[in-house]
Scaffold this motif. Structure first.
Motif, PDB file in Angstrom:
ATOM      1  N   ALA A  84       0.831  -1.208   0.000  1.00 20.29           N
ATOM      2  CA  ALA A  84       0.000   0.000   0.000  1.00 20.29           C
ATOM      3  C   ALA A  84       0.862   1.254   0.000  1.00 20.29           C
ATOM      4  CB  ALA A  84      -0.936  -0.012   1.206  1.00 20.29           C
ATOM      5  N   ILE A  85       1.947   1.238   0.754  1.00 21.29           N
ATOM      6  CA  ILE A  85       2.833   2.403   0.819  1.00 21.29           C
ATOM      7  C   ILE A  85       3.561   2.592  -0.515  1.00 21.29           C
ATOM      8  CG2 ILE A  85       4.904   3.353   1.914  1.00 21.29           C
ATOM      9  CD1 ILE A  85       3.963   1.794   4.478  1.00 21.29           C
ATOM     10  N   VAL A  86       4.112   1.517  -1.029  1.00 18.13           N
ATOM     11  CA  VAL A  86       4.884   1.586  -2.275  1.00 18.13           C
ATOM     12  C   VAL A  86       3.995   1.987  -3.454  1.00 18.13           C
ATOM     13  CG1 VAL A  86       6.150   0.177  -3.963  1.00 18.13           C
ATOM     14  CG2 VAL A  86       6.671  -0.025  -1.515  1.00 18.13           C
ATOM     15  N   ALA A  87       2.778   1.473  -3.511  1.00 15.68           N
ATOM     16  CA  ALA A  87       1.910   1.648  -4.678  1.00 15.68           C
ATOM     17  C   ALA A  87       1.686   3.105  -5.051  1.00 15.68           C
ATOM     18  CB  ALA A  87       0.563   0.954  -4.442  1.00 15.68           C
ATOM     19  N   GLY A  88       1.498   3.964  -4.074  1.00 16.25           N
ATOM     20  CA  GLY A  88       1.145   5.346  -4.381  1.00 16.25           C
ATOM     21  C   GLY A  88       2.240   6.365  -4.202  1.00 16.25           C
ATOM     22  N   ALA A  89       3.476   5.918  -3.989  1.00 10.32           N
ATOM     23  CA  ALA A  89       4.566   6.857  -3.696  1.00 10.32           C
ATOM     24  C   ALA A  89       5.407   7.147  -4.933  1.00 10.32           C
ATOM     25  CB  ALA A  89       5.453   6.297  -2.588  1.00 10.32           C
ATOM     26  N   HIS A  90       5.887   8.394  -5.015  1.00  8.60           N
ATOM     27  CA  HIS A  90       6.703   8.842  -6.144  1.00  8.60           C
ATOM     28  C   HIS A  90       7.603   9.963  -5.628  1.00  8.60           C
ATOM     29  CE1 HIS A  90       7.840  10.721  -9.921  1.00  8.60           C
ATOM     30  NE2 HIS A  90       7.308   9.714 -10.581  1.00  8.60           N
ATOM     31  N   GLY A  91       8.912   9.849  -5.866  1.00  8.06           N
ATOM     32  CA  GLY A  91       9.856  10.869  -5.405  1.00  8.06           C
ATOM     33  C   GLY A  91      10.715  11.393  -6.532  1.00  8.06           C
ATOM     34  N   LEU A  92      11.792  12.092  -6.165  1.00  4.80           N
ATOM     35  CA  LEU A  92      12.665  12.703  -7.168  1.00  4.80           C
ATOM     36  C   LEU A  92      13.335  11.679  -8.079  1.00  4.80           C
ATOM     37  CD1 LEU A  92      14.382  15.570  -5.131  1.00  4.80           C
ATOM     38  CD2 LEU A  92      12.552  15.763  -6.817  1.00  4.80           C
ATOM     39  N   SER A  93      13.531  10.460  -7.577  1.00 14.87           N
ATOM     40  CA  SER A  93      14.172   9.420  -8.390  1.00 14.87           C
ATOM     41  C   SER A  93      13.165   8.553  -9.131  1.00 14.87           C
ATOM     42  CB  SER A  93      15.068   8.540  -7.511  1.00 14.87           C
ATOM     43  OG  SER A  93      16.146   9.292  -6.997  1.00 14.87           O
ATOM     44  N   GLY A  94      11.876   8.875  -9.006  1.00 13.33           N
ATOM     45  CA  GLY A  94      10.867   8.139  -9.755  1.00 13.33           C
ATOM     46  C   GLY A  94       9.870   7.422  -8.872  1.00 13.33           C
ATOM     47  N   PRO A  95       8.984   6.640  -9.509  1.00  8.70           N
ATOM     48  CA  PRO A  95       7.944   5.925  -8.774  1.00  8.70           C
ATOM     49  C   PRO A  95       8.515   4.849  -7.864  1.00  8.70           C
ATOM     50  CG  PRO A  95       7.429   6.043 -11.131  1.00  8.70           C
ATOM     51  CD  PRO A  95       8.854   6.479 -10.965  1.00  8.70           C
ATOM     52  N   ASN A  96       7.930   4.728  -6.693  1.00 14.93           N
ATOM     53  CA  ASN A  96       8.360   3.720  -5.738  1.00 14.93           C
ATOM     54  C   ASN A  96       8.202   2.292  -6.295  1.00 14.93           C
ATOM     55  OD1 ASN A  96       7.818   3.538  -2.096  1.00 14.93           O
ATOM     56  ND2 ASN A  96       9.450   2.755  -3.356  1.00 14.93           N
ATOM     57  N   PRO A  97       7.099   1.989  -7.024  1.00 18.78           N
ATOM     58  CA  PRO A  97       6.996   0.636  -7.573  1.00 18.78           C
ATOM     59  C   PRO A  97       8.133   0.284  -8.536  1.00 18.78           C
ATOM     60  CG  PRO A  97       4.850   1.677  -7.561  1.00 18.78           C
ATOM     61  CD  PRO A  97       5.851   2.747  -7.206  1.00 18.78           C
ATOM     62  N   ASP A  98       8.616   1.270  -9.312  1.00 11.67           N
ATOM     63  CA  ASP A  98       9.729   1.009 -10.226  1.00 11.67           C
ATOM     64  C   ASP A  98      10.986   0.595  -9.467  1.00 11.67           C
ATOM     65  OD1 ASP A  98       8.024   1.685 -12.246  1.00 11.67           O
ATOM     66  OD2 ASP A  98       9.079   3.514 -12.838  1.00 11.67           O
ATOM     67  N   TYR A  99      11.232   1.255  -8.344  1.00 10.27           N
ATOM     68  CA  TYR A  99      12.384   0.921  -7.501  1.00 10.27           C
ATOM     69  C   TYR A  99      12.310  -0.533  -7.042  1.00 10.27           C
ATOM     70  CZ  TYR A  99      14.998   0.859  -3.043  1.00 10.27           C
ATOM     71  OH  TYR A  99      15.819   0.532  -1.993  1.00 10.27           O
TER      72      TYR A  99
END
Length: 197
Positions: A140-155
């Motif tokens: 749930a946390i990863v699904a909707g997060a996005h930062g300066l280095s890109g989307p959390n799911p991509d990480y």
């Protein structure tokens, strides 16, 4: 172990990567080897408010937490590049994540080779240490997060892909990846309640 106290010995150094450093090191190195670190495990246990999330909507990134073992990648950095590399790594790892501590560990490079290496370990006393979360909470946390280095799911996907490319499995991360869904009101509520933002 050593923190940021300048006690790294002269000469080349090795750096142990277990998350994004495995697939995007970002520093010059002259040798690379698969490596095993005993006594620590890779976990999605660090709150990210910069690279993979924001203050308003945090994400999660990997940390080395106590217990178990972790397979990752070790890089040898030539002596001339050590100051620049450590400055780069401290900026990347510590400047935005006070939960990390630069440490010296011993890794197994295979074939009986053991080497001291620089890595970053979580400090459980810090507020950005998320601790042990359920698969549902992590997803749930990863699904909707996005930062300066890109989307959390991509990480998460890139880390799992790198682990698989090494011929390994990480069932904990695979379970979170399998549980990822498009952000919804329900997943956002789980994330908000878990991290308290």
């Amino acid at each position: 172990m050593t923190g940021q106290d300048g006690s790294i010995e002269a000469g080349d150094i090795w750096v142990f990567g277990y998350g994004s450093l495995m697939w995007r090191p970002g520093f010059h190195h002259v040798e690379r080897a698969d490596a095993l670190l005993r006594g620590y495990r890779r976990r999605l246990c660090v709150v990210s408010r910069h690279h993979r999330g924001t203050a308003a909507r945090p994400g999660l990134v990997m940390g080395l937490d106590r217990g178990g073992a972790c397979r990752g990648v070790a890089y040898r950095v030539p002596e001339a590049g050590v100051p620049e590399t450590l400055a780069y790594l401290d900026e990347r790892e510590i400047a935005h994540y006070p939960v990390y501590r630069r440490s010296m560990v011993t890794v197994d490079l295979g074939g009986g080779r053991r080497q001291r290496a620089v890595t970053y370990i979580v400090d459980r006393r810090e507020a950005d240490y998320a601790g042990a979360l359920t698969v549902e909470q992590q997803a749930a946390i990863v699904a909707g997060a996005h930062g300066l280095s890109g989307p959390n799911p991509d990480y998460l996907r890139q880390t799992v892909a790198k682990v698989h490319a090494m011929g390994l499995r990480d069932r904990s991360l695979e379970a979170v990846l399998a549980a990822l869904t498009e952000p919804s009101a329900a997943t956002e509520e789980i994330a908000r309640l878990t991290l308290g933002y």
